[in-house]
Motif scaffolding. Sequence first.
Motif, PDB file in Angstrom:
ATOM      1  N   LYS A   1       0.838  -0.953  -0.041  1.00 36.04           N
ATOM      2  CA  LYS A   1       0.129  -0.026  -0.084  1.00 36.04           C
ATOM      3  C   LYS A   1       0.853   1.213   0.104  1.00 36.04           C
ATOM      4  N   ASP A   2       2.031   1.099   0.554  1.00 39.04           N
ATOM      5  CA  ASP A   2       3.010   2.299   0.457  1.00 39.04           C
ATOM      6  C   ASP A   2       3.300   2.670  -0.800  1.00 39.04           C
ATOM      7  N   GLY A   3       3.321   1.788  -1.803  1.00 38.72           N
ATOM      8  CA  GLY A   3       3.763   2.048  -3.134  1.00 38.72           C
ATOM      9  C   GLY A   3       2.852   2.857  -4.150  1.00 38.72           C
ATOM     10  N   VAL A   4       1.610   2.783  -3.658  1.00 34.08           N
ATOM     11  CA  VAL A   4       0.441   3.134  -4.367  1.00 34.08           C
ATOM     12  C   VAL A   4       0.442   4.605  -4.879  1.00 34.08           C
ATOM     13  N   MET A   5       0.126   4.942  -6.043  1.00 33.07           N
ATOM     14  CA  MET A   5       0.208   6.288  -6.453  1.00 33.07           C
ATOM     15  C   MET A   5      -1.073   6.348  -7.633  1.00 33.07           C
ATOM     16  N   GLU A   6      -1.688   7.516  -7.623  1.00 37.74           N
ATOM     17  CA  GLU A   6      -2.733   7.885  -8.644  1.00 37.74           C
ATOM     18  C   GLU A   6      -2.213   7.903 -10.064  1.00 37.74           C
ATOM     19  N   PRO A   7      -2.707   7.322 -10.920  1.00 39.04           N
ATOM     20  CA  PRO A   7      -2.027   7.510 -12.315  1.00 39.04           C
ATOM     21  C   PRO A   7      -2.388   8.971 -12.813  1.00 39.04           C
ATOM     22  N   PRO A   8      -1.366   9.316 -13.731  1.00 36.98           N
ATOM     23  CA  PRO A   8      -1.451  10.510 -14.544  1.00 36.98           C
ATOM     24  C   PRO A   8      -2.414  10.570 -15.524  1.00 36.98           C
ATOM     25  N   VAL A   9      -3.054  11.544 -16.012  1.00 32.20           N
ATOM     26  CA  VAL A   9      -4.249  11.712 -17.025  1.00 32.20           C
ATOM     27  C   VAL A   9      -3.562  12.543 -17.883  1.00 32.20           C
ATOM     28  N   GLY A  10      -3.690  11.927 -19.373  1.00 29.63           N
ATOM     29  CA  GLY A  10      -3.455  12.675 -20.558  1.00 29.63           C
ATOM     30  C   GLY A  10      -1.909  12.578 -20.979  1.00 29.63           C
ATOM     31  N   TRP A  11      -1.540  12.956 -22.352  1.00 28.08           N
ATOM     32  CA  TRP A  11      -0.043  12.457 -22.492  1.00 28.08           C
ATOM     33  C   TRP A  11       0.845  13.458 -21.716  1.00 28.08           C
TER      34      TRP A  11
ATOM     35  N   GLY B   1       7.654   0.955 -12.166  1.00 27.59           N
ATOM     36  CA  GLY B   1       6.625   1.176 -11.072  1.00 27.59           C
ATOM     37  C   GLY B   1       5.267   1.251 -11.161  1.00 27.59           C
ATOM     38  N   TYR B   2       4.961   0.793 -12.567  1.00 29.45           N
ATOM     39  CA  TYR B   2       3.487   0.619 -12.854  1.00 29.45           C
ATOM     40  C   TYR B   2       2.696  -0.241 -11.895  1.00 29.45           C
ATOM     41  N   ALA B   3       3.239  -1.523 -11.635  1.00 30.06           N
ATOM     42  CA  ALA B   3       2.537  -2.337 -10.760  1.00 30.06           C
ATOM     43  C   ALA B   3       2.443  -1.820  -9.380  1.00 30.06           C
ATOM     44  N   ARG B   4       3.490  -1.461  -8.825  1.00 28.57           N
ATOM     45  CA  ARG B   4       3.874  -0.964  -7.466  1.00 28.57           C
ATOM     46  C   ARG B   4       2.642   0.322  -7.190  1.00 28.57           C
ATOM     47  N   HIS B   5       2.637   1.107  -8.395  1.00 32.91           N
ATOM     48  CA  HIS B   5       1.643   2.235  -8.052  1.00 32.91           C
ATOM     49  C   HIS B   5       0.097   1.846  -8.079  1.00 32.91           C
ATOM     50  N   VAL B   6       0.059   0.769  -8.826  1.00 36.61           N
ATOM     51  CA  VAL B   6      -1.281   0.165  -8.704  1.00 36.61           C
ATOM     52  C   VAL B   6      -1.623  -0.737  -7.302  1.00 36.61           C
TER      53      VAL B   6
END
Length: 472
Positions: free
Chosen positions: A24-34, A257-262
């Motif tokens: 849970k510590d690695g969770v990050m909201e994804p960016p939106v748009g290019w 970090g894609y999976a960790r942020h999810v």
Amino acid sequence: MSASADAIVQRGIEAEDDPYRLTKDGVMEPPVGWRHSLKHLGPGLILSASIVGSGELIVTTTLGATVGFALLWMVIFSTFVKVAVQIELARWCISTGQPALTGYNKVGPHVGRLSWINLLWALMALSKVLQMGGVVGGVALAMSILLPLSGPPMGATSITIWTVIVAVGSIALLYSNKYSRIERGAGILVVIFSFITIGIALGLPFTPYAYSMDDIASGLSFAIPAGAVGAAIAMFGITGVGADELTFYTYWCIEKGYARHVGPNDGSEAWQRRAKGWISVMYKDAFLSWVIYTFGTIAFFIMGAAVLNPQGVVPQGNEMITALSRMYTDTLGQWAGTVFLLGAVVVLGSTLWAAVPSWSRMYVNLLAEMGVLEWRDTAARLRWIRIFTIALPLIWGAAYLFMRSPVLMVQIGGIATGIFLLAVVVAVWHLRRTETDPRLYGSGAFNALLVVSSIAIVLLGIYTGLSALKLV
């Protein structure tokens, strides 16, 4: 603090920041748009650095020199058709935090601890020793021509010395295995060779080796000339995203970090939203890399077809580099030969830059599935990765010095890659059905493309296997 205590603290930090551990510590909201996503792109640059190298400079150019413009359609088809499978495998990887060979090992039947797909991967890896040996040899040949050591440029002594230098240099540059360094180096190399290669291909119409729109149109006629089937198959296996790149792309998606942020799947709507968001970032990353390596592939093919084919020059053996340099010297003058050699070092060197850390991770993942180590033991995983970072360049260099035929070595790897693509398609559909959250599936248009891509890969993979067995 004692040295041993420092080491324990360091291992703790590495484990805490380990992208293969979903917390849970690695969770990050994804960016939106290019615009907001750009800084989160990167795995595709490593992919592009690997792709626009041995396949494009050697196999694609050789194919263009052999058949002229006739197979231009195959170049475009080869780069496009495998992207959907690449994305679907990365979708599973981001949603579960697991790398490709871990997923492959879930597809039965098994022989001991390994699935049939990982056993087939091991056989492909053996053939890839030849392919990567050809890449090491290509760099050594270019450097030997630029700066011969202890003898003539094409002499055994100079080539051997440069092969050792290339292998040892690769180890020194990549030993740390830091993702940020690998991504940054790949990005620099991709920008350099993309501008050089595409610029020269676009400039050919202003030289004696000009090509016309009729030439381009003839290459889009969906035909394979007699005698070019083997070369076309090798090109399909090695250009665009090959089975090895499909596989190692998952490791770089995780290490970015894609999976960790999810984060771990708790079944919540928030997890679903984050997963879709980071998968969308991966889509952008895959699209950008597709644009880069598609234009690079087309550029190399056109240069081979427009410059080498009319002269009957086909790159072979250790004369590969001098034959390929004709694309530049014959269009721009003798001074361009030096530019080409430097470009060849950059292009083939980019493949090594991406391949050494990528293959190191895949080999270690295979050992983990065999029970040799625990994949999520951060310190053990890094230790084994560094062992392979040392061993692989030395093995590849030795393979080249033994065989000394870069074109053939790369083509053998391409054929093996084409066959293994079959297994990758089976794994992708199995993991999609059994482990990918249905809420994360792609759109109807994407799913249709995935079906078409899978069928094309299977048919061409079967044909590749039958051809290798001399049954067709």
